[in-house]
Design an enzyme around this catalytic site. Sequence first.
Site, PDB file in Angstrom:
ATOM      1  N   THR A 165       0.883  -1.171   0.000  1.00 38.25           N
ATOM      2  CA  THR A 165       0.000   0.000   0.000  1.00 38.25           C
ATOM      3  C   THR A 165       0.916   1.216   0.000  1.00 38.25           C
ATOM      4  O   THR A 165       1.987   1.197   0.617  1.00 38.25           O
ATOM      5  CB  THR A 165      -0.929   0.044   1.227  1.00 38.25           C
ATOM      6  N   HIS A 166       0.518   2.243  -0.727  1.00 39.12           N
ATOM      7  CA  HIS A 166       1.363   3.438  -0.883  1.00 39.12           C
ATOM      8  C   HIS A 166       2.734   3.081  -1.465  1.00 39.12           C
ATOM      9  O   HIS A 166       3.708   3.801  -1.255  1.00 39.12           O
ATOM     10  CB  HIS A 166       1.537   4.181   0.446  1.00 39.12           C
ATOM     11  N   SER A 287      18.461  -1.021 -26.361  1.00 41.78           N
ATOM     12  CA  SER A 287      18.823   0.385 -26.537  1.00 41.78           C
ATOM     13  C   SER A 287      19.773   0.521 -27.712  1.00 41.78           C
ATOM     14  O   SER A 287      20.603  -0.352 -27.953  1.00 41.78           O
ATOM     15  CB  SER A 287      19.486   0.926 -25.269  1.00 41.78           C
ATOM     16  N   LYS A 293      20.798  -2.928 -21.997  1.00 41.26           N
ATOM     17  CA  LYS A 293      19.410  -2.614 -21.692  1.00 41.26           C
ATOM     18  C   LYS A 293      18.424  -3.671 -22.208  1.00 41.26           C
ATOM     19  O   LYS A 293      18.583  -4.225 -23.298  1.00 41.26           O
ATOM     20  CB  LYS A 293      19.012  -1.253 -22.279  1.00 41.26           C
ATOM     21  N   GLU A 300       5.036  -0.560 -21.184  1.00 43.13           N
ATOM     22  CA  GLU A 300       5.154   0.897 -21.258  1.00 43.13           C
ATOM     23  C   GLU A 300       4.205   1.470 -22.306  1.00 43.13           C
ATOM     24  O   GLU A 300       3.549   2.499 -22.072  1.00 43.13           O
ATOM     25  CB  GLU A 300       6.595   1.288 -21.575  1.00 43.13           C
TER      26      GLU A 300
END
Length: 468
Positions: A165-166, A287, A293, A300
């Site tokens: 949570t949070h 990348s 990468k 996304e």
Amino acid sequence: MPTKTPARGKKSAAWSGRFGEPVSERVKRYTASVGFDTRLAREDIRGSLAHARMLRSAGILSASDFADIQRGLAAVLREIDDGTFHWSIDAEDVHLNIERRLTALVGEAGKRLHTARSRNDQVATDVRLWLRGELDGIVQLLRRLEQALVDAAEKHAGLIMPGFTHLQVAQPVTFGHHLLAYFEMFERDRQRLLDCRRRLNVLPLGAAALAGTTYPIRRERVAQELGFDAVAENSLDAVSDRDFAIEFSACAAMAMMHFSRLSEELVLWMSPRFGLVKLPDRFCTGSSIMPQKKNPDVPELARGKTGRVYGDLVALLTLMKGQPLAYNKDNQEDKEPLFDAVDTLRETLAVFVELVPGIEPQPARMRTAAAEGHATATDLADYLVKKGLAFREAHETVARAVRHAENSRRELAELSLAELRRFSRLIGKEVREVLTLAGSVAARRHTGGTAPAQVRAAARRARQRIGK
């Protein structure tokens, strides 16, 4: 001053008799929709055949004209399917392009097809037919996605991970339990779409331009042939209503929001700072400059495309908000946002149906992360309550123990029994089991809880719901 009569060749507009000069080329380009509404072509032909069949049954169309129309529309459909159909901006839209070609093929019979209908009720029918088919396909993709989630949830029913949570470690849960949370979201999406379909599946054809027609048409016959549940009760509403498109787009926006939430978690979990999951290479990219990468492009992009579908919904709402009854040319702008919302949701679903089975949880890292942040503190409070302490007092007692643990740079579960008893004499040696991750998840044995047995039971119930 004498009026200039436009040429009446085969390229004159369907409405040109009223006007004293031809439409400018710039206006043609500005007002034409043939650049995007050709995807309605098959629905347009299907609706036209049902309309012609009804006209024949009502004695409005002769047998020979009906036969010519059938033959001509079949030829038009073949040309569309094999890519030889010539779409013309002079004919404005998909409807007039098809009608013009039909007339070129069969002559006068083609001109009689439009009897007792308008492009207003024609396009409303086409869009409903098209959207219904797309919606049904999307519902099936949602079923497949839900199945993939349930399969993974069963497989990982006992795999402990941190619940947040949070975005802070809160309590231990299982990966299977977490996946079933997304099943619930997508199941609500599926049910919303099925409910949307009921209001979508109403036939506007027969409303004509706005006031109906003087011909003895049989709308119920057309509705039955095209698979509609009912006919629109009010002709004004039938031609001007786009609630069904807005409602679908709202459903799509909500489904994309759920994809965005899942995507956000996958992006975070895949990062080395979390390291909770890995994604297969086929769903990632690299990348152009950094050789190491591995970027989670699919989640996304899904996260980014969510805003796009929100925009489609807002565009449709804004389109309709100022329109008086009945049909207005504004409604030509309903198609591109609707098409985009459908395409985006469908393609996102299709890729996630393949992605979900490929998610690779990292058990060791999940357990390590779950052991951080005093994740079983609530279990200790519950333990004290069962020993007779009021919950608020138990809460305060455990909070002081947590502060002590943090000051000594340890986890709550790492404190010795003697240390724990400094905060409450009610604590006994059995507390060790309470403070374990496995003990924490196993203790939540109620419906909807994290206990592995409950997760498996929830997965079984989910399978039954998918089948309905």
